[in-house]
Design an enzyme around this catalytic site. Structure first.
Site, mmCIF file in Angstrom:
data_model
loop_
_atom_site.group_PDB
_atom_site.id
_atom_site.type_symbol
_atom_site.label_atom_id
_atom_site.label_comp_id
_atom_site.label_asym_id
_atom_site.label_seq_id
_atom_site.Cartn_x
_atom_site.Cartn_y
_atom_site.Cartn_z
ATOM 1 N N ARG A 48 67.877 -48.237 -102.419
ATOM 2 C CA ARG A 48 67.166 -49.267 -101.658
ATOM 3 C C ARG A 48 67.703 -49.427 -100.247
ATOM 4 O O ARG A 48 68.910 -49.402 -100.033
ATOM 5 C CB ARG A 48 67.251 -50.602 -102.387
ATOM 6 C CG ARG A 48 66.494 -50.545 -103.697
ATOM 7 C CD ARG A 48 66.664 -51.818 -104.483
ATOM 8 N NE ARG A 48 66.070 -51.643 -105.806
ATOM 9 C CZ ARG A 48 65.212 -52.495 -106.352
ATOM 10 N NH1 ARG A 48 64.868 -53.588 -105.705
ATOM 11 N NH2 ARG A 48 64.717 -52.266 -107.542
ATOM 12 N N SER A 163 61.163 -63.892 -126.689
ATOM 13 C CA SER A 163 61.124 -63.641 -125.256
ATOM 14 C C SER A 163 59.928 -62.747 -124.900
ATOM 15 O O SER A 163 59.733 -61.690 -125.514
ATOM 16 C CB SER A 163 62.443 -62.959 -124.862
ATOM 17 O OG SER A 163 62.492 -62.681 -123.490
ATOM 18 N N SER A 215 55.128 -62.292 -111.373
ATOM 19 C CA SER A 215 54.964 -62.073 -109.935
ATOM 20 C C SER A 215 54.682 -60.637 -109.535
ATOM 21 O O SER A 215 54.382 -60.378 -108.381
ATOM 22 C CB SER A 215 56.212 -62.542 -109.213
ATOM 23 O OG SER A 215 57.260 -61.631 -109.442
ATOM 24 N N LYS A 274 61.237 -70.177 -102.994
ATOM 25 C CA LYS A 274 59.992 -69.450 -102.750
ATOM 26 C C LYS A 274 59.028 -70.407 -102.043
ATOM 27 O O LYS A 274 59.204 -70.631 -100.845
ATOM 28 C CB LYS A 274 59.513 -68.791 -104.044
ATOM 29 C CG LYS A 274 60.461 -67.604 -104.349
ATOM 30 C CD LYS A 274 60.357 -66.949 -105.687
ATOM 31 C CE LYS A 274 61.447 -65.871 -105.825
ATOM 32 N NZ LYS A 274 61.628 -65.374 -107.183
ATOM 33 N N THR A 303 80.727 -73.920 -110.198
ATOM 34 C CA THR A 303 80.302 -73.415 -108.898
ATOM 35 C C THR A 303 79.963 -74.589 -107.987
ATOM 36 O O THR A 303 79.517 -75.640 -108.450
ATOM 37 C CB THR A 303 79.108 -72.439 -109.063
ATOM 38 O OG1 THR A 303 78.858 -71.809 -107.803
ATOM 39 C CG2 THR A 303 77.862 -73.131 -109.527
ATOM 40 N N THR A 389 62.522 -52.951 -110.856
ATOM 41 C CA THR A 389 61.759 -54.184 -110.700
ATOM 42 C C THR A 389 60.420 -54.077 -111.435
ATOM 43 O O THR A 389 59.940 -55.049 -112.018
ATOM 44 C CB THR A 389 61.542 -54.484 -109.200
ATOM 45 O OG1 THR A 389 62.807 -54.397 -108.540
ATOM 46 C CG2 THR A 389 60.972 -55.866 -108.979
HETATM 47 C C1 LIG Z 1 62.870 -64.951 -107.925
HETATM 48 C C2 LIG Z 1 62.824 -65.254 -109.387
HETATM 49 C C3 LIG Z 1 63.822 -65.993 -110.011
HETATM 50 C C4 LIG Z 1 65.097 -66.342 -109.295
HETATM 51 O O1 LIG Z 1 64.918 -67.376 -108.404
HETATM 52 P P1 LIG Z 1 65.908 -67.460 -107.150
HETATM 53 O O2 LIG Z 1 65.843 -68.881 -106.745
HETATM 54 O O3 LIG Z 1 65.380 -66.501 -106.135
HETATM 55 O O4 LIG Z 1 67.252 -67.070 -107.648
HETATM 56 C C5 LIG Z 1 63.666 -66.403 -111.316
HETATM 57 N N1 LIG Z 1 62.558 -66.060 -112.010
HETATM 58 C C6 LIG Z 1 61.591 -65.296 -111.469
HETATM 59 C C7 LIG Z 1 60.401 -64.955 -112.286
HETATM 60 C C8 LIG Z 1 61.700 -64.850 -110.155
HETATM 61 O O5 LIG Z 1 60.773 -64.075 -109.634
#
Ligand SMILES: *Cc1c(COP(=O)(O)O)cnc(C)c1O
Length: 436
Positions: A48, A163, A215, A274, A303, A389
């Site tokens: 990548r 799942s 997604s 997002k 954390t 992915t």
């Molecule tokens: C991006 C993503 C996550 C992780 O979310 P972040 O806030 O980016 O860590 C979790 N589940 C799905 C389906 C995703 O696409």
């Protein structure tokens, strides 16, 4: 360094320093191991490369690309800042104002000294968004799934996890870390899910983990019917709404809100990174469930908390999208427009009813090369999506239209993609009659 065990002296178990020392040429070649791991990826054509981009606030979807030849302006077509909220004046304002008043960092984990008022306000906002009694913030959506799912399943004795086959890696890791027995049901297949629920002991705790909007293909789970099955078989539901919060439902509560199923989902997980344009993840649900995860989840406990400005920005974005519908309406309009334009040009999109426009290439090398040509020659940035992915053979360009992509951007996109399809001899569909 290799420890070579006891020397030859009878009865001696001591590991003498001399014995422990590596001989010349004998020590592990650490960098060599890393380089050959990366070489394997290159061979498989899935090494990548990231584009060095600088977004230009106020001029979404434009960005400056720091190309090998110097900076150039490009159009972004693959951002998960789906609504451009990362540049919304209210969101930027909340972040700056909070940074000036409270400083940058949280100053620790929640247990040490990291709990702060903007974090509490954000959790209240999220609980309200999903009409749940409580919510809990994590560093990211990834961590909320990984730590949330593993902790929940560990707290339920002899839990069986069901799942969905297409679940995101963060959920798979959560399932794995729980150590619980796991069964995978066919993607979005109610009959297969029910068959697996039916054979499980009625009293056994069962956790169904799935996403609302997947997604990569942009398809949607039957959230309501899955929850109906869960109730019938005494299972608990955990729903990842990462690609739907902010964008679906009258207040941006996601697909479950849109479908009137929010009440029936036990745990709703989402991201602030997002559609809300920031950073962070969360789960929302019952007070008892949230209190247990807060108390047991290592990925929460050990954390540092999200910084106050990050929390305030997220709260501003969520509040805005609870009452403003323009972004959602225009987002859907733009996605439909892109799909129609690509179909009219014979470009092979994967059909769906959502804002994601996957364009199938089916070959990792061509996918990467197509992306390179789009960027270098057309000023269009669409990151290639390759294995792992997506499954091998389904490599694609994943296009995410936003409310800020106008008709001229879309025309430019079609011209560029048609050129790339011609150039790489990629197959066209029959050119569809424009739906719009
Ligand atoms: C991006 C993503 C996550 C992780 O979310 P972040 O806030 O980016 O860590 C979790 N589940 C799905 C389906 C995703 O696409």
């Amino acid at each position: 360094m290799t420890l070579r065990g006891p020397c030859n002296t009878a009865g001696c178990e001591r590991k003498c320093p001399g014995e422990a020392m590596a001989q010349p040429g004998e020590a592990m070649d650490y960098d060599g191991a890393f380089a050959s791991a990366v070489a394997r990826l290159r061979e498989e054509r899935r090494y990548r490369v990231f584009a060095d981009l600088e977004r230009i606030a106020g001029r979404f979807p434009y960005a400056r690309w720091h190309s090998p030849q110097g900076p150039r302006e490009v159009t972004i077509w693959c951002s998960n800042d789906y609504l451009g909220m990362g540049q919304h004046p209210k969101v930027i304002g909340a972040m700056i104002d909070t940074a000036v008043r409270m400083g940058t960092g949280a100053g620790g984990t929640r247990n040490i000294s990291g709990t702060h008022h903007p974090l509490i306000e954000l959790e209240r906002e999220l609980a309200d968004l999903h009409a749940k009694p409580a919510a809990l913030i994590f560093t990211s959506g990834y961590v909320s799934n990984q730590s949330g799912i593993s902790t929940l399943a560990k707290l339920l004795p002899d839990c069986l996890i069901l799942s969905d086959a297409m679940n995101h890696n963060s959920m798979i890791e959560g399932v794995r870390q729980s150590g619980a027995e796991r069964r995978i049901w066919r993607h979005n297949d109610l009959a297969d899910l029910e068959a697996q629920l039916r054979v499980a002991a009625p009293r056994r705790p069962k956790l169904i983990v799935f996403e609302s909007l997947y997604s990569m293909d942009g398809d949607v789970a039957p959230v309501g019917p899955i929850c109906d099955l869960a109730r019938r078989y005494g299972a608990m539901t955990y729903l990842d709404e990462v690609h739907a919060v902010g964008m679906y439902g009258p207040r941006g509560g996601g697909i479950a809100e849109r479908d009137g199923a929010m009440d029936h989902v036990d745990v709703i997980e989402g991201t602030l990174a997002k559609a809300y344009g920031g950073l962070g993840g969360y789960i929302a649900g019952s007070a008892a469930m949230i209190d247990a995860v807060r108390s047991y989840a290592p990925g929460f406990i050990f954390t540092s908390a999200l910084p106050p400005p990050v929390c305030a920005a997220a709260t501003a974005a969520i509040r805005h999208l609870k009452t403003s519908h323009d972004e959602r309406a225009r987002h859907q309009n733009r996605a439909a427009r892109v799909k129609a334009a690509l179909a009219a040009a014979g470009l092979p999109t994967i059909a769906n009813d959502t804002h994601i426009v996957p364009l199938l290439i089916g070959d990792p090398e061509k996918c990467k090369a197509a992306s390179d040509v789009l960027l270098a020659e057309h000023g269009i940035y669409i990151q290639p999506i390759n294995y792992p992915t997506v499954p091998k053979g389904t490599e694609r360009l994943r296009i995410t239209p936003t409310p800020f992509h106008d008709d001229a951007h879309i025309e430019q996109l079609v011209v560029a993609l048609t050129d790339v399809w011609d150039r790489f001899a990629l197959p066209f569909n029959d050119r569809a009659v424009a739906a719009e």
